[in-house]
Design a protein around this motif. Structure first.
Motif, PDB file in Angstrom:
ATOM      1  N   TRP A 153       1.183  10.638   7.860  1.00 27.96           N
ATOM      2  CA  TRP A 153       0.887   9.963   6.798  1.00 27.96           C
ATOM      3  C   TRP A 153       0.176  11.071   5.711  1.00 27.96           C
ATOM      4  O   TRP A 153      -0.092  12.055   6.186  1.00 27.96           O
ATOM      5  CB  TRP A 153      -0.351   8.915   7.400  1.00 27.96           C
ATOM      6  CG  TRP A 153      -1.250   9.348   8.164  1.00 27.96           C
ATOM      7  CD1 TRP A 153      -1.370   9.468   9.317  1.00 27.96           C
ATOM      8  CD2 TRP A 153      -2.527   9.465   7.424  1.00 27.96           C
ATOM      9  NE1 TRP A 153      -2.552   9.941   9.893  1.00 27.96           N
ATOM     10  CE2 TRP A 153      -3.303  10.168   8.713  1.00 27.96           C
ATOM     11  CE3 TRP A 153      -3.131   9.707   6.497  1.00 27.96           C
ATOM     12  CZ2 TRP A 153      -4.722  10.425   8.646  1.00 27.96           C
ATOM     13  CZ3 TRP A 153      -4.514  10.326   6.031  1.00 27.96           C
ATOM     14  CH2 TRP A 153      -5.159  10.561   7.187  1.00 27.96           C
ATOM     15  N   PHE A 154       0.159  10.450   4.615  1.00 26.02           N
ATOM     16  CA  PHE A 154      -0.317  11.343   3.716  1.00 26.02           C
ATOM     17  C   PHE A 154      -1.469  10.463   2.746  1.00 26.02           C
ATOM     18  O   PHE A 154      -1.266   9.370   2.713  1.00 26.02           O
ATOM     19  CB  PHE A 154       0.616  11.928   2.878  1.00 26.02           C
ATOM     20  CG  PHE A 154       1.712  10.978   2.306  1.00 26.02           C
ATOM     21  CD1 PHE A 154       1.640  10.192   1.359  1.00 26.02           C
ATOM     22  CD2 PHE A 154       2.813  10.548   2.999  1.00 26.02           C
ATOM     23  CE1 PHE A 154       2.427   9.352   0.982  1.00 26.02           C
ATOM     24  CE2 PHE A 154       3.758   9.924   2.545  1.00 26.02           C
ATOM     25  CZ  PHE A 154       3.558   8.962   1.425  1.00 26.02           C
ATOM     26  N   GLY A 155      -2.269  11.163   1.848  1.00 26.80           N
ATOM     27  CA  GLY A 155      -3.196  10.497   1.045  1.00 26.80           C
ATOM     28  C   GLY A 155      -2.530  10.392  -0.262  1.00 26.80           C
ATOM     29  O   GLY A 155      -1.241  10.466  -0.640  1.00 26.80           O
ATOM     30  N   THR A 156      -3.322  10.090  -1.196  1.00 24.86           N
ATOM     31  CA  THR A 156      -2.780   9.826  -2.674  1.00 24.86           C
ATOM     32  C   THR A 156      -2.924  10.877  -3.629  1.00 24.86           C
ATOM     33  O   THR A 156      -3.668  11.676  -3.447  1.00 24.86           O
ATOM     34  CB  THR A 156      -3.951   8.653  -3.144  1.00 24.86           C
ATOM     35  OG1 THR A 156      -4.251   7.534  -2.158  1.00 24.86           O
ATOM     36  CG2 THR A 156      -3.624   7.868  -4.248  1.00 24.86           C
ATOM     37  N   ILE A 157      -2.022  10.631  -4.560  1.00 27.81           N
ATOM     38  CA  ILE A 157      -1.936  11.570  -6.015  1.00 27.81           C
ATOM     39  C   ILE A 157      -3.182  11.101  -6.722  1.00 27.81           C
ATOM     40  O   ILE A 157      -2.899  10.007  -7.214  1.00 27.81           O
ATOM     41  CB  ILE A 157      -0.713  11.776  -6.387  1.00 27.81           C
ATOM     42  CG1 ILE A 157       0.364  12.141  -5.385  1.00 27.81           C
ATOM     43  CG2 ILE A 157      -0.749  12.642  -7.446  1.00 27.81           C
ATOM     44  CD1 ILE A 157       1.940  12.365  -5.698  1.00 27.81           C
ATOM     45  N   LEU A 158      -3.963  12.024  -7.246  1.00 30.57           N
ATOM     46  CA  LEU A 158      -4.837  11.491  -8.228  1.00 30.57           C
ATOM     47  C   LEU A 158      -4.537  12.101  -9.508  1.00 30.57           C
ATOM     48  O   LEU A 158      -4.038  13.081  -9.872  1.00 30.57           O
ATOM     49  CB  LEU A 158      -6.398  11.818  -7.772  1.00 30.57           C
ATOM     50  CG  LEU A 158      -6.689  11.429  -6.502  1.00 30.57           C
ATOM     51  CD1 LEU A 158      -8.130  11.924  -5.935  1.00 30.57           C
ATOM     52  CD2 LEU A 158      -6.801  10.077  -6.328  1.00 30.57           C
ATOM     53  N   GLY A 159      -5.192  11.316 -10.547  1.00 33.64           N
ATOM     54  CA  GLY A 159      -4.992  11.844 -11.970  1.00 33.64           C
ATOM     55  C   GLY A 159      -6.440  12.854 -12.071  1.00 33.64           C
ATOM     56  O   GLY A 159      -7.214  12.871 -11.202  1.00 33.64           O
ATOM     57  N   ALA A 217      -6.402   7.085  -8.870  1.00 35.32           N
ATOM     58  CA  ALA A 217      -4.925   7.184  -8.502  1.00 35.32           C
ATOM     59  C   ALA A 217      -4.184   7.405  -9.799  1.00 35.32           C
ATOM     60  O   ALA A 217      -4.667   6.565 -10.919  1.00 35.32           O
ATOM     61  CB  ALA A 217      -4.561   5.846  -8.010  1.00 35.32           C
ATOM     62  N   ILE A 218      -3.187   8.181  -9.889  1.00 37.54           N
ATOM     63  CA  ILE A 218      -2.583   8.766 -11.212  1.00 37.54           C
ATOM     64  C   ILE A 218      -1.726   7.541 -11.812  1.00 37.54           C
ATOM     65  O   ILE A 218      -1.071   6.685 -11.098  1.00 37.54           O
ATOM     66  CB  ILE A 218      -1.584   9.793 -10.898  1.00 37.54           C
ATOM     67  CG1 ILE A 218      -1.222  10.623 -12.352  1.00 37.54           C
ATOM     68  CG2 ILE A 218      -0.626   9.568 -10.110  1.00 37.54           C
ATOM     69  CD1 ILE A 218      -0.716  12.137 -11.973  1.00 37.54           C
ATOM     70  N   LYS A 219      -2.036   7.439 -13.099  1.00 38.16           N
ATOM     71  CA  LYS A 219      -1.404   6.199 -13.824  1.00 38.16           C
ATOM     72  C   LYS A 219      -1.035   6.888 -15.371  1.00 38.16           C
ATOM     73  O   LYS A 219      -1.388   7.824 -15.606  1.00 38.16           O
ATOM     74  CB  LYS A 219      -2.616   5.174 -14.239  1.00 38.16           C
ATOM     75  CG  LYS A 219      -2.722   4.456 -12.876  1.00 38.16           C
ATOM     76  CD  LYS A 219      -1.925   3.155 -12.771  1.00 38.16           C
ATOM     77  CE  LYS A 219      -2.060   2.467 -11.626  1.00 38.16           C
ATOM     78  NZ  LYS A 219      -3.185   2.058 -10.712  1.00 38.16           N
ATOM     79  N   THR A 220      -0.104   6.258 -15.914  1.00 37.94           N
ATOM     80  CA  THR A 220       0.145   6.504 -17.234  1.00 37.94           C
ATOM     81  C   THR A 220      -1.404   6.150 -18.137  1.00 37.94           C
ATOM     82  O   THR A 220      -2.100   5.281 -17.594  1.00 37.94           O
ATOM     83  CB  THR A 220       1.477   5.666 -17.689  1.00 37.94           C
ATOM     84  OG1 THR A 220       1.093   4.365 -17.824  1.00 37.94           O
ATOM     85  CG2 THR A 220       2.583   6.168 -17.134  1.00 37.94           C
ATOM     86  N   ARG A 221      -1.180   6.472 -19.561  1.00 39.60           N
ATOM     87  CA  ARG A 221      -2.164   6.097 -20.346  1.00 39.60           C
ATOM     88  C   ARG A 221      -2.533   4.675 -20.387  1.00 39.60           C
ATOM     89  O   ARG A 221      -3.358   4.020 -20.488  1.00 39.60           O
ATOM     90  CB  ARG A 221      -2.088   6.997 -21.831  1.00 39.60           C
ATOM     91  CG  ARG A 221      -3.093   7.766 -21.956  1.00 39.60           C
ATOM     92  CD  ARG A 221      -2.940   8.375 -23.425  1.00 39.60           C
ATOM     93  NE  ARG A 221      -2.701   9.750 -23.155  1.00 39.60           N
ATOM     94  CZ  ARG A 221      -1.785  10.585 -23.631  1.00 39.60           C
ATOM     95  NH1 ARG A 221      -0.703   9.718 -24.537  1.00 39.60           N
ATOM     96  NH2 ARG A 221      -1.733  11.758 -23.238  1.00 39.60           N
ATOM     97  N   GLU A 222      -1.264   3.813 -20.111  1.00 38.30           N
ATOM     98  CA  GLU A 222      -1.234   2.433 -20.350  1.00 38.30           C
ATOM     99  C   GLU A 222      -1.660   1.868 -19.080  1.00 38.30           C
ATOM    100  O   GLU A 222      -1.617   0.553 -18.937  1.00 38.30           O
ATOM    101  CB  GLU A 222       0.113   1.893 -20.875  1.00 38.30           C
ATOM    102  CG  GLU A 222       0.419   2.363 -22.417  1.00 38.30           C
ATOM    103  CD  GLU A 222       0.947   3.812 -22.435  1.00 38.30           C
ATOM    104  OE1 GLU A 222       1.736   4.290 -21.212  1.00 38.30           O
ATOM    105  OE2 GLU A 222       0.711   4.406 -23.164  1.00 38.30           O
ATOM    106  N   GLY A 223      -2.073   2.523 -18.351  1.00 36.29           N
ATOM    107  CA  GLY A 223      -2.364   2.110 -16.809  1.00 36.29           C
ATOM    108  C   GLY A 223      -1.204   1.641 -16.099  1.00 36.29           C
ATOM    109  O   GLY A 223      -1.421   1.036 -14.957  1.00 36.29           O
ATOM    110  N   GLN A 224      -0.038   1.980 -16.303  1.00 41.57           N
ATOM    111  CA  GLN A 224       1.176   1.854 -15.380  1.00 41.57           C
ATOM    112  C   GLN A 224       1.497   2.990 -14.545  1.00 41.57           C
ATOM    113  O   GLN A 224       1.114   4.069 -14.821  1.00 41.57           O
ATOM    114  CB  GLN A 224       2.559   1.790 -16.337  1.00 41.57           C
ATOM    115  CG  GLN A 224       2.363   0.671 -17.316  1.00 41.57           C
ATOM    116  CD  GLN A 224       2.369  -0.757 -16.594  1.00 41.57           C
ATOM    117  OE1 GLN A 224       2.892  -1.007 -15.396  1.00 41.57           O
ATOM    118  NE2 GLN A 224       1.572  -1.677 -17.188  1.00 41.57           N
TER     119      GLN A 224
END
Ligand code: ARG
Length: 582
Positions: free
Chosen positions: A374-380, A385-392
């Motif tokens: 298992w693995f962890g999350t990719i963060l911005g 948690a990494i997202k686009t500027r619009e939150g997608q």
């Protein structure tokens, strides 16, 4: 003492064997061999101290006894440090002989496989859910799974790469409901149909969030699909075709391949055997109309049920996974199954493994080795948690394209004269390598922050830095006007500090591979390659390769050739391409 060339466990074996004929030691003794700090030597045995303590013996005295029993060895100096650690330092002559012996990928492959029986392993990775685009979160399973498959392959095992697509889950109840209520004709959806499906799914989710009766309807749509109703099946098939086309684009871009793509739906006619087996052996029980499994011996799972059939009769993630273990064992002959998913699924897999063990034991079947990687999350960069500027969620394909175009900018700055196709090629190799490496170089169980500047940097623990080291060694051979490896037999024994430091690092390679494969953690290999590149750089700055003395030139070009071989072998295991010029 006689240390064999393959250091994979050679020291460990030698010490165990020596201890077995030394007074005061018994089978309880484990040498605990570790790479040592540069000041102390190459390897260290840390096991004497805990052994002596446990048995009320004097550690220093025990270490002395063991050292005496080891006797002299011309390849190795041994001394005792502190309260009872043994330090081993290879002689320069041994280092040279080691380098001459390991001269091809094949040699490393053989050493890695030595003394091990190959097995059949299924690696279950990537496994996105249909009706959604792959987003940045999917990169981890896809890349880590690919590297794990490569490692197993390097170990001589029979590997099946299986993409366990989520094509039979609750999302279909909601999606079919939304499709039926919309005016969209699935046959008219073009290239980017997946985006429209995603919108529909989102709308469907909103609908059922506001209305209890629609929620019911979505559930019954799912049941209809699972019961094989024609209209539902037709919609489902179209959705899957659109989804696969969009997944393929990502896999093509990343150079990922699978041997099998057996989605959850493949197991739909195999779930009855699961219900029957678990019932027959009294492994499951009924709870509010659902079929569940408790594990009394487990602190949490004694109360937290593993639901294998929902109260409405539908199968779920757990059911298909149980059927999947069965299929992989019985039909694919799996002796080991590795699942690569994010850490939030740890409970699911623990319960799946416990249930499988009981079920198979009751049937008298051998349980394959089951591992959840298992693995962890990719963060911005904001640590969320990494997202686009619009939150997608960020689409994976967009991310890969951006990596390539950013890398091309860097390539163009360095070499403005390159033609477009070479620029394209380098941009692709550097951009994709950077994204891969950023993921692999972190301990997979940790979250990591995604930063374009960091992952594309030419300095530090990045793919471009390693690719650059490779290109630099290639250019050295162009200057020497020889092929890597030629003239090695004329090399004289290593003399300088930086020659020895580099050779010492090269010798660690087999044990690093060992550790990486044992823990299924690619960051060990990455960290090692980075250190190797750094040691190479120090060596190259300190010692000239193009000197007049032919023996010195031969040994230094041998050091270059072996560094190159190990860098390329290591990067290839990580799925990272290299360039002759950068
Ligand atoms: N489709 C699942 C998800 O997106 C991952 C499946 C992993 N494999 C498995 N056999 N459960 O989370």
């Amino acid at each position: 003492m006689q240390i064999s060339y393959d250091l994979n466990g050679a020291l460990d074996r030698t010490l165990r064997e020596t201890a077995s004929r030394t007074d005061g030691f018994d089978e309880d003794f484990s040498p605990e061999i570790r790479p040592a700090d540069l000041r102390f030597g190459d390897y260290q045995a840390n096991g004497v101290l805990p052994f002596a303590k446990k048995h009320g013996l004097n550690p220093r005295e025990m270490a002395e006894r063991l050292m005496e029993a080891l006797g002299e060895d011309e390849s190795l100096d041994v001394d005792i440090a502190g309260p009872g650690f043994l330090n081993f330092r290879f002689t320069p002559a041994f280092r040279l002989a080691w380098m001459q012996k390991y001269s091809s990928i094949q040699d490393f492959r053989k050493a890695f496989q030595a003394g091990r029986k190959p097995f059949r392993v299924v690696v279950d990775f990537s496994s996105p859910n249909t009706a959604k685009q792959m987003h940045v979160g999917h990169i981890r399973s896809t890349i880590i799974g690919d590297v794990i498959s490569r490692l197993f392959n390097f170990g001589g095992n029979e590997v099946t790469r299986d993409n366990h697509i989520g094509d039979w889950g609750t999302q279909f109840g909601i999606l079919i409901l939304a499709i039926k209520r919309s005016t969209i004709n699935l046959d008219d959806l073009g290239e980017d149909g997946i985006a429209e499906l995603e919108d529909l799914y989102r709308e469907g989710n909103q609908l059922i969030g506001e209305d209890e009766s629609l929620r019911k309807e979505a559930r019954s749509e799912l049941v209809k699909l699972q019961q094989g109703e024609k209209e539902s099946l037709a919609i489902w098939e179209k959705v899957n075709a659109i989804s696969s086309a969009s997944f393929s684009k990502v896999y093509d871009r990343l150079g990922i391949r699978f041997d099998e793509i057996l989605g959850e739906s493949f197991y739909r006619d195999k779930v009855n055997a699961v219900y029957e087996g678990l019932t027959k052996h009294d492994i499951c029980e009924e709870s509010d109309g659902a079929m569940v499994v408790f594990h009394q011996e487990h602190k949490r799972f004694a109360k937290q049920p593993f639901i294998v059939r929902k109260s409405d009769g539908a199968s779920n993630y757990a059911t298909t996974d149980l059927a999947t273990v069965c299929y992989r064992t019985d039909e694919l002959g799996a002796e080991e199954i590795v699942y690569v998913t994010d850490g939030r699924q740890q409970d699911h897999f623990s319960q799946l493994f416990l249930t499988t063990e009981k079920w198979f034991a009751a049937e008298g079947k051998t349980v394959p080795r089951l591992r959840h990687v298992w693995f962890g999350t990719i963060l911005g960069e904001d640590n969320k948690a990494i997202k686009t500027r619009e939150g997608q969620p960020i689409k994976l394909l967009d991310l890969l394209d951006e990596a390539i175009s950013r890398a091309k900018v860097i390539v163009r700055q360095k070499n403005p004269e390159l033609d477009e196709s070479e620029m394209e090629k380098r941009g692709r190799i550097i951009g994709l390598g950077a994204v891969r490496y950023a993921d692999l170089s972190q301990d997979r169980t940790l979250d990591y922050v995604f930063s374009w500047d960091k992952l594309l940097a030419l300095q530090g623990n990045t793919a471009p830095y390693l690719q650059y080291a490779v290109a630099r060694i290639r250019s050295i051979f162009r200057k020497l006007e020889i092929e890597p490896g030629s003239g090695e037999e004329d090399a004289s024994v290593l003399v300088t500090e930086s020659e020895n430091v580099l050779a010492r690092k090269l010798i660690y390679f087999p044990s690093v591979l060992e550790q990486t494969a044992h823990e299924l953690k690619p960051h060990h290999l990455c960290g090692y390659l980075y250190e190797l590149a750094t040691d190479f750089s120090s060596f190259y700055n300190a010692d000239k390769v193009l000197v007049d003395e032919s023996d010195i030139r031969a040994r230094r070009s041998l050091l270059c050739a072996r560094t190159l071989l190990i860098m390329e072998t290591g990067l290839d295991l990580l799925g990272i391409e290299t360039l002759a010029k950068m």
